[in-house]
Write a protein that holds these residues in place. Structure first.
Motif, short mmCIF file in Angstrom:
data_model
loop_
_atom_site.label_atom_id
_atom_site.label_comp_id
_atom_site.label_asym_id
_atom_site.label_seq_id
_atom_site.Cartn_x
_atom_site.Cartn_y
_atom_site.Cartn_z
N PRO A 47 -82.20 -33.15 -1.65
CA PRO A 47 -81.17 -33.17 -2.68
C PRO A 47 -81.22 -31.90 -3.52
O PRO A 47 -82.30 -31.38 -3.82
CB PRO A 47 -81.54 -34.40 -3.54
N VAL A 48 -80.06 -31.39 -3.90
CA VAL A 48 -79.97 -30.17 -4.71
C VAL A 48 -79.23 -30.48 -6.01
O VAL A 48 -78.15 -31.08 -6.00
CB VAL A 48 -79.22 -29.05 -3.94
N LEU A 49 -79.83 -30.06 -7.12
CA LEU A 49 -79.23 -30.21 -8.44
C LEU A 49 -79.11 -28.81 -9.04
O LEU A 49 -80.11 -28.09 -9.15
CB LEU A 49 -80.10 -31.10 -9.33
N LEU A 66 -69.23 -28.71 -2.42
CA LEU A 66 -70.52 -28.89 -1.75
C LEU A 66 -71.15 -30.22 -2.16
O LEU A 66 -71.03 -30.64 -3.31
CB LEU A 66 -71.47 -27.74 -2.09
N PRO A 67 -71.87 -30.88 -1.23
CA PRO A 67 -72.50 -32.17 -1.55
C PRO A 67 -73.80 -31.98 -2.32
O PRO A 67 -74.90 -32.16 -1.80
CB PRO A 67 -72.73 -32.79 -0.17
N LEU A 68 -73.66 -31.62 -3.60
CA LEU A 68 -74.82 -31.45 -4.47
C LEU A 68 -74.47 -32.01 -5.84
O LEU A 68 -73.33 -32.40 -6.10
CB LEU A 68 -75.23 -29.97 -4.53
N SER A 69 -75.46 -32.05 -6.72
CA SER A 69 -75.26 -32.53 -8.09
C SER A 69 -75.28 -31.35 -9.03
O SER A 69 -75.88 -30.31 -8.75
CB SER A 69 -76.37 -33.52 -8.48
N MET A 70 -74.62 -31.50 -10.17
CA MET A 70 -74.61 -30.44 -11.18
C MET A 70 -74.83 -31.02 -12.56
O MET A 70 -74.41 -32.13 -12.85
CB MET A 70 -73.28 -29.68 -11.14
N VAL A 71 -75.52 -30.25 -13.40
CA VAL A 71 -75.69 -30.61 -14.80
C VAL A 71 -75.47 -29.35 -15.62
O VAL A 71 -75.88 -28.26 -15.22
CB VAL A 71 -77.08 -31.23 -15.07
N SER A 83 -82.97 -24.20 -19.93
CA SER A 83 -82.20 -24.58 -18.74
C SER A 83 -83.07 -25.37 -17.77
O SER A 83 -82.62 -26.38 -17.19
CB SER A 83 -81.67 -23.32 -18.03
N LEU A 84 -84.32 -24.95 -17.58
CA LEU A 84 -85.23 -25.64 -16.69
C LEU A 84 -85.52 -27.05 -17.21
O LEU A 84 -85.51 -28.02 -16.45
CB LEU A 84 -86.52 -24.84 -16.53
N ALA A 85 -85.77 -27.14 -18.52
CA ALA A 85 -86.05 -28.45 -19.11
C ALA A 85 -84.86 -29.40 -18.95
O ALA A 85 -85.03 -30.57 -18.60
CB ALA A 85 -86.42 -28.29 -20.58
N ALA A 86 -83.66 -28.88 -19.20
CA ALA A 86 -82.46 -29.71 -19.06
C ALA A 86 -82.30 -30.17 -17.62
O ALA A 86 -81.93 -31.34 -17.36
CB ALA A 86 -81.22 -28.93 -19.50
N GLY A 87 -82.59 -29.29 -16.67
CA GLY A 87 -82.48 -29.66 -15.27
C GLY A 87 -83.48 -30.73 -14.87
O GLY A 87 -83.15 -31.67 -14.14
N ARG A 89 -84.94 -32.94 -16.84
CA ARG A 89 -84.56 -34.22 -17.47
C ARG A 89 -83.43 -34.88 -16.69
O ARG A 89 -83.46 -36.09 -16.44
CB ARG A 89 -84.16 -33.98 -18.93
N ALA A 90 -82.44 -34.09 -16.29
CA ALA A 90 -81.32 -34.65 -15.51
C ALA A 90 -81.81 -35.13 -14.15
O ALA A 90 -81.38 -36.19 -13.66
CB ALA A 90 -80.23 -33.60 -15.35
N MET A 91 -82.71 -34.38 -13.55
CA MET A 91 -83.24 -34.76 -12.24
C MET A 91 -84.00 -36.08 -12.32
O MET A 91 -83.85 -36.96 -11.46
CB MET A 91 -84.17 -33.66 -11.72
N ALA A 92 -84.82 -36.24 -13.36
CA ALA A 92 -85.59 -37.47 -13.52
C ALA A 92 -84.67 -38.67 -13.69
O ALA A 92 -85.01 -39.78 -13.28
CB ALA A 92 -86.54 -37.34 -14.71
N HIS A 93 -83.51 -38.43 -14.27
CA HIS A 93 -82.54 -39.52 -14.46
C HIS A 93 -81.78 -39.81 -13.17
O HIS A 93 -81.61 -40.97 -12.78
CB HIS A 93 -81.57 -39.15 -15.58
N THR A 94 -81.34 -38.74 -12.49
CA THR A 94 -80.50 -38.90 -11.30
C THR A 94 -81.33 -39.28 -10.07
O THR A 94 -80.88 -40.04 -9.21
CB THR A 94 -79.74 -37.60 -11.01
#
Length: 205
Positions: A47-49, A66-71, A83-87, A89-94
Motif C-alpha cells: 500500500p502507498v500513502l 492511481l490506486p493509492l491513498s493521499m493525505v 509532513s512525516l508525522a502527519a503521514g 498518523r494518517a497511516m496508523a489510522h488508515t
C-alpha cells in the motif's frame, strides 16, 4: 494481534525552495516526478500513502487515477518532520495493522522497485531492524521503521525528518546503498537525472 505488511509513505509536501517551484510536478521521462515515484513504489505491491502539502491541488491531480491513498499536511511549511508525522498518523489510522513504514521521497525519481524490494525482504527476515539508505556518509530515505517506531515518528516536528530517531536507535539500524541515489534539490539535479535517463532509454531497470 497479527500485523500485516509494511506501508510505503511517499513524502511530496515540500515547497521546493532550492528548486524554485513545484519540483513534484517537474517532468521526467514524460511524466511528473511525483507520479513516476509513486508508480515505482506501487510496483512493490505494498500500500502507498502520499503526503501532499505545497501545491497540493496540482500534486493530487496528477496522482488521482492511481490506486493509492493521499493525505494533506496543512502544516507542510513547518518542515519535513511535520509532513512525516502527519503521514505516519494518517497511516496508523488508515492501515492500523501495518508492520512497518517505508519512508520515501518524491524527489528521488531514480529509485527502482528492486532496491525497495531488498529492504522489504530484509524486514520480513528481521522485523525489528530499522533499515536506512546511506549515501556519502549520510543516512536517510528510503528508510524502513518497524511498528514500535510509529509513536516517535508521529511526534516529529521541524525540518530534520527522522535523522534524530536514526541516531537514537543506531544499534539496530542496518544500512543499504541504493544503486541510483540522486535527490532533486536544484534545476541542475533535474538536468542530471534527465541525462542519466536519456542514456538508459528512460529506465534504469
Amino acid at each position: 494481534m497479527h500485523y500485516d505488511s509494511p506501508v510505503i509513505l511517499l513524502l511530496a509536501a515540500g515547497e521546493g525552495s532550492r528548486f524554485g517551484g513545484a519540483k513534484q510536478l517537474a517532468e521526467i521521462a514524460g511524466e511528473p516526478m511525483v507520479r513516476r515515484s509513486a508508480r515505482v513504489l506501487m510496483e512493490t505491491d505494498m500500500p502507498v500513502l502520499v503526503v501532499t502539502g505545497a501545491y497540493a491541488d496540482d500534486v493530487e491531480a496528477v496522482l488521482d487515477d492511481l490506486p493509492l491513498s493521499m493525505v494533506r499536511c496543512e502544516a507542510w511549511q513547518l518542515g519535513m518532520g511535520h509532513s512525516l508525522a502527519a503521514g505516519v498518523r494518517a497511516m496508523a489510522h488508515t492501515f492500523p495493522q501495518a508492520s512497518a513504514v517505508l519512508v520515501c521521497l518524491a524527489d528521488q525519481p531514480l529509485l527502482d522497485s528492486v532496491a525497495l524490494q531488498a529492504m522489504l525482504q530484509r524486514h520480513q527476515a528481521a522485523p525489528r531492524q530499522i533499515l536506512a539508505s546511506e549515501h556519502n556518509g549520510v543516512q536517510g530515505p528510503p528508510a524502513l521503521f518497524p511498528r514500535d517506531c510509529f509513536e516517535a515518528l508521529a511526534s516529529l516536528s521541524g525540518t530534520h525528518g527522522a535523522r534524530q530517531l536514526l541516531r537514537q536507535e543506531a544499534a539496530r539500524v542496518e544500512l543499504f546503498s541504493p544503486p541510483a541515489w540522486v535527490d532533486v534539490d536544484t534545476p541542475e539535479d533535474l538536468q542530471r537525472i534527465r541525462a542519466i535517463l536519456a542514456k538508459s532509454g528512460g529506465s534504469l531497470g
